[in-house]
Design a protein around this motif. Structure first.
Motif, PDB file in Angstrom:
ATOM      1  N   PHE A 155       0.825  -1.199   0.000  1.00 51.08           N
ATOM      2  CA  PHE A 155       0.000   0.000   0.000  1.00 51.08           C
ATOM      3  C   PHE A 155       0.868   1.261   0.000  1.00 51.08           C
ATOM      4  N   ILE A 156       2.063   1.162   0.564  1.00 51.89           N
ATOM      5  CA  ILE A 156       2.987   2.290   0.553  1.00 51.89           C
ATOM      6  C   ILE A 156       4.025   2.074  -0.545  1.00 51.89           C
ATOM      7  N   LYS A 157       4.191   3.071  -1.401  1.00 45.33           N
ATOM      8  CA  LYS A 157       5.214   3.021  -2.442  1.00 45.33           C
ATOM      9  C   LYS A 157       6.318   4.019  -2.100  1.00 45.33           C
ATOM     10  N   VAL A 158       7.493   3.838  -2.676  1.00 50.82           N
ATOM     11  CA  VAL A 158       8.644   4.669  -2.344  1.00 50.82           C
ATOM     12  C   VAL A 158       9.194   5.302  -3.621  1.00 50.82           C
ATOM     13  N   HIS A 159       9.394   6.595  -3.581  1.00 49.74           N
ATOM     14  CA  HIS A 159       9.870   7.341  -4.745  1.00 49.74           C
ATOM     15  C   HIS A 159      11.292   6.924  -5.081  1.00 49.74           C
ATOM     16  N   PRO A 160      11.603   6.660  -6.362  1.00 51.28           N
ATOM     17  CA  PRO A 160      12.939   6.169  -6.717  1.00 51.28           C
ATOM     18  C   PRO A 160      14.042   7.214  -6.600  1.00 51.28           C
ATOM     19  N   ILE A 161      13.685   8.495  -6.570  1.00 51.08           N
ATOM     20  CA  ILE A 161      14.691   9.553  -6.500  1.00 51.08           C
ATOM     21  C   ILE A 161      14.747  10.166  -5.101  1.00 51.08           C
ATOM     22  N   THR A 162      13.614  10.562  -4.553  1.00 54.79           N
ATOM     23  CA  THR A 162      13.589  11.244  -3.262  1.00 54.79           C
ATOM     24  C   THR A 162      13.492  10.280  -2.085  1.00 54.79           C
ATOM     25  N   CYS A 163      13.124   9.014  -2.356  1.00 56.37           N
ATOM     26  CA  CYS A 163      12.896   7.989  -1.320  1.00 56.37           C
ATOM     27  C   CYS A 163      11.732   8.347  -0.399  1.00 56.37           C
ATOM     28  N   GLU A 164      10.884   9.279  -0.818  1.00 60.38           N
ATOM     29  CA  GLU A 164       9.725   9.665  -0.026  1.00 60.38           C
ATOM     30  C   GLU A 164       8.605   8.641  -0.211  1.00 60.38           C
ATOM     31  N   SER A 165       7.934   8.302   0.870  1.00 62.95           N
ATOM     32  CA  SER A 165       6.816   7.365   0.825  1.00 62.95           C
ATOM     33  C   SER A 165       5.538   8.080   0.385  1.00 62.95           C
ATOM     34  N   SER A 166       4.636   7.317  -0.228  1.00 62.46           N
ATOM     35  CA  SER A 166       3.321   7.832  -0.584  1.00 62.46           C
ATOM     36  C   SER A 166       2.349   6.665  -0.658  1.00 62.46           C
ATOM     37  N   LEU A 167       1.071   6.979  -0.687  1.00 62.85           N
ATOM     38  CA  LEU A 167       0.037   5.948  -0.699  1.00 62.85           C
ATOM     39  C   LEU A 167      -0.222   5.479  -2.126  1.00 62.85           C
ATOM     40  N   ARG A 168      -0.464   4.189  -2.282  1.00 65.33           N
ATOM     41  CA  ARG A 168      -0.790   3.644  -3.601  1.00 65.33           C
ATOM     42  C   ARG A 168      -2.310   3.731  -3.798  1.00 65.33           C
ATOM     43  N   LEU A 169      -2.788   4.965  -3.905  1.00 67.57           N
ATOM     44  CA  LEU A 169      -4.191   5.218  -4.215  1.00 67.57           C
ATOM     45  C   LEU A 169      -4.319   5.452  -5.712  1.00 67.57           C
ATOM     46  N   ASN A 170      -5.480   5.077  -6.276  1.00 69.68           N
ATOM     47  CA  ASN A 170      -5.672   5.248  -7.709  1.00 69.68           C
ATOM     48  C   ASN A 170      -7.146   5.033  -8.020  1.00 69.68           C
ATOM     49  N   ALA A 171      -7.501   5.199  -9.299  1.00 70.53           N
ATOM     50  CA  ALA A 171      -8.854   4.849  -9.738  1.00 70.53           C
ATOM     51  C   ALA A 171      -9.075   3.372  -9.459  1.00 70.53           C
ATOM     52  N   TYR A 172     -10.255   3.025  -8.955  1.00 72.05           N
ATOM     53  CA  TYR A 172     -10.505   1.667  -8.489  1.00 72.05           C
ATOM     54  C   TYR A 172     -11.819   1.136  -9.057  1.00 72.05           C
ATOM     55  N   CYS A 173     -11.915  -0.180  -9.118  1.00 68.40           N
ATOM     56  CA  CYS A 173     -13.112  -0.821  -9.656  1.00 68.40           C
ATOM     57  C   CYS A 173     -14.235  -0.791  -8.615  1.00 68.40           C
ATOM     58  N   LYS A 174     -15.415  -0.484  -9.091  1.00 73.26           N
ATOM     59  CA  LYS A 174     -16.595  -0.503  -8.236  1.00 73.26           C
ATOM     60  C   LYS A 174     -17.791  -0.884  -9.085  1.00 73.26           C
ATOM     61  N   LEU A 175     -18.934  -1.029  -8.464  1.00 68.05           N
ATOM     62  CA  LEU A 175     -20.129  -1.445  -9.182  1.00 68.05           C
ATOM     63  C   LEU A 175     -20.393  -0.513 -10.361  1.00 68.05           C
ATOM     64  N   GLY A 176     -20.444  -1.080 -11.571  1.00 75.47           N
ATOM     65  CA  GLY A 176     -20.677  -0.299 -12.772  1.00 75.47           C
ATOM     66  C   GLY A 176     -19.426   0.327 -13.355  1.00 75.47           C
ATOM     67  N   TYR A 177     -18.276   0.106 -12.713  1.00 77.91           N
ATOM     68  CA  TYR A 177     -17.020   0.684 -13.204  1.00 77.91           C
ATOM     69  C   TYR A 177     -15.917  -0.325 -12.925  1.00 77.91           C
ATOM     70  N   GLN A 178     -15.571  -1.110 -13.942  1.00 82.10           N
ATOM     71  CA  GLN A 178     -14.628  -2.215 -13.751  1.00 82.10           C
ATOM     72  C   GLN A 178     -13.290  -1.999 -14.439  1.00 82.10           C
ATOM     73  N   ASP A 179     -13.012  -0.788 -14.928  1.00 84.82           N
ATOM     74  CA  ASP A 179     -11.741  -0.571 -15.619  1.00 84.82           C
ATOM     75  C   ASP A 179     -10.822   0.378 -14.857  1.00 84.82           C
ATOM     76  N   GLY A 180     -10.944   0.408 -13.522  1.00 83.42           N
ATOM     77  CA  GLY A 180      -9.998   1.172 -12.725  1.00 83.42           C
ATOM     78  C   GLY A 180      -8.662   0.464 -12.635  1.00 83.42           C
ATOM     79  N   TRP A 181      -7.629   1.219 -12.255  1.00 84.10           N
ATOM     80  CA  TRP A 181      -6.314   0.605 -12.087  1.00 84.10           C
ATOM     81  C   TRP A 181      -6.326  -0.403 -10.942  1.00 84.10           C
TER      82      TRP A 181
END
Length: 277
Positions: A169-195
């Motif tokens: 769930f936590i990703k790390v920046h390859p240059i700054t080494c700063e952490s961030s959340l792996r949030l993105n477009a997501y699949c839900k009812l009626g929408y199945q083409d999220g990342w």
């Protein structure tokens, strides 16, 4: 974010090599105003941030391509509009981050240069939500305790149902080494083409992606984590996909009107590699 305006847009190139790259890693989002460039100038703009994608690399993201001959060599742009990009057209875009599944150099810088811009005041406003380490302090105690116990299963947005990959769930920046959340477009009812296709908590597959929705909605409560951009013609925006998710409101146009951009993907490279570009 930082907004920048020059008396002459070519003054951008007066800064020493490395200046703009350092600034975007500090500020994460840069907006350049009144950049009435030639296409060749916009193409060379990318060289001040990292490694621009080649024509062949754009086949990965299925974006349109246009090669531009410059005194620095051939550089590829990606024209983008409601007319060119039929899949999105005038629809609103949910919060997402670009190119998260690429095995080498995911989450590149994305640069957008707007060249046609009808009805800008109420149409196509772009919002950014900071999901970098700065945002972690805004999470609840329960959310913070979950961070190391969540897995995100992603799929291809370009061809849903393929290229499944599991990530922390936590990703790390390859240059700054700063952490961030792996949030993105997501699949839900009626929408199945999220990342994001599935979520695991403590290695148990969840029935939906509600956790992703809950984190996004929670962070959207805090104005200081957000920026909304109303586009002026010839704005250039460049942002770090590791640090944000972004959205866009619906385009409100008369029939036949076109909102046109040139877009570039620019890979992160370390300082030693950057000196050779």
């Amino acid at each position: 974010a930082t907004k920048i305006e020059f008396d002459n847009p070519l003054d951008f190139f007066k800064q020493p090599h490395g200046f703009w790259r350092d600034l975007i890693y500090e500020r994460k989002l840069l907006i350049f105003k009144k950049m009435k460039f030639a296409k060749e100038d916009y193409a060379k703009f990318s060289l001040h941030f990292g490694k621009p994608w080649t024509n062949e690399e754009y086949s990965y993201s299925r974006e349109k391509r246009e090669d531009v001959i410059t005194d620095a060599g051939i550089i590829t742009l990606s024209p983008f509009s409601n007319i060119i990009s039929k899949r999105i057209n005038i629809l609103p875009m949910s919060y997402h981050a670009d190119i998260p599944n690429r095995e080498i150099n995911p989450f590149p810088f994305r640069s957008l240069w707007i060249t046609k811009n009808p009805n800008p005041e109420i149409s196509g406003i772009t919002g950014f939500l900071n999901i970098s380490q700065e945002a972690f302090q805004y999470l609840t105690k329960e959310q913070t305790e979950l961070l190391n116990n969540v897995k995100i299963i992603q799929q291809s947005w370009y061809k849903p149902g393929t290229n499944y990959q599991e990530f922390d769930f936590i990703k790390v920046h390859p240059i700054t080494c700063e952490s961030s959340l792996r949030l993105n477009a997501y699949c839900k009812l009626g929408y199945q083409d999220g990342w994001i296709k599935h979520v695991k908590i403590n290695n148990e597959l969840q029935g939906d992606c509600q956790l992703v929705e809950t984190f996004i909605n929670h962070l959207l409560q805090f104005q200081e984590l957000q920026y909304f951009h109303t586009w002026d013609t010839f704005d250039i925006m460049i942002y770090d996909n590791y640090q944000f998710i972004h959205n866009r409101t619906k385009l409100i146009f008369e029939p036949g009107e076109e909102r046109h951009f040139y877009r570039m993907n620019i890979d992160h490279v370390n300082s030693l590699e950057f000196r050779t570009i």
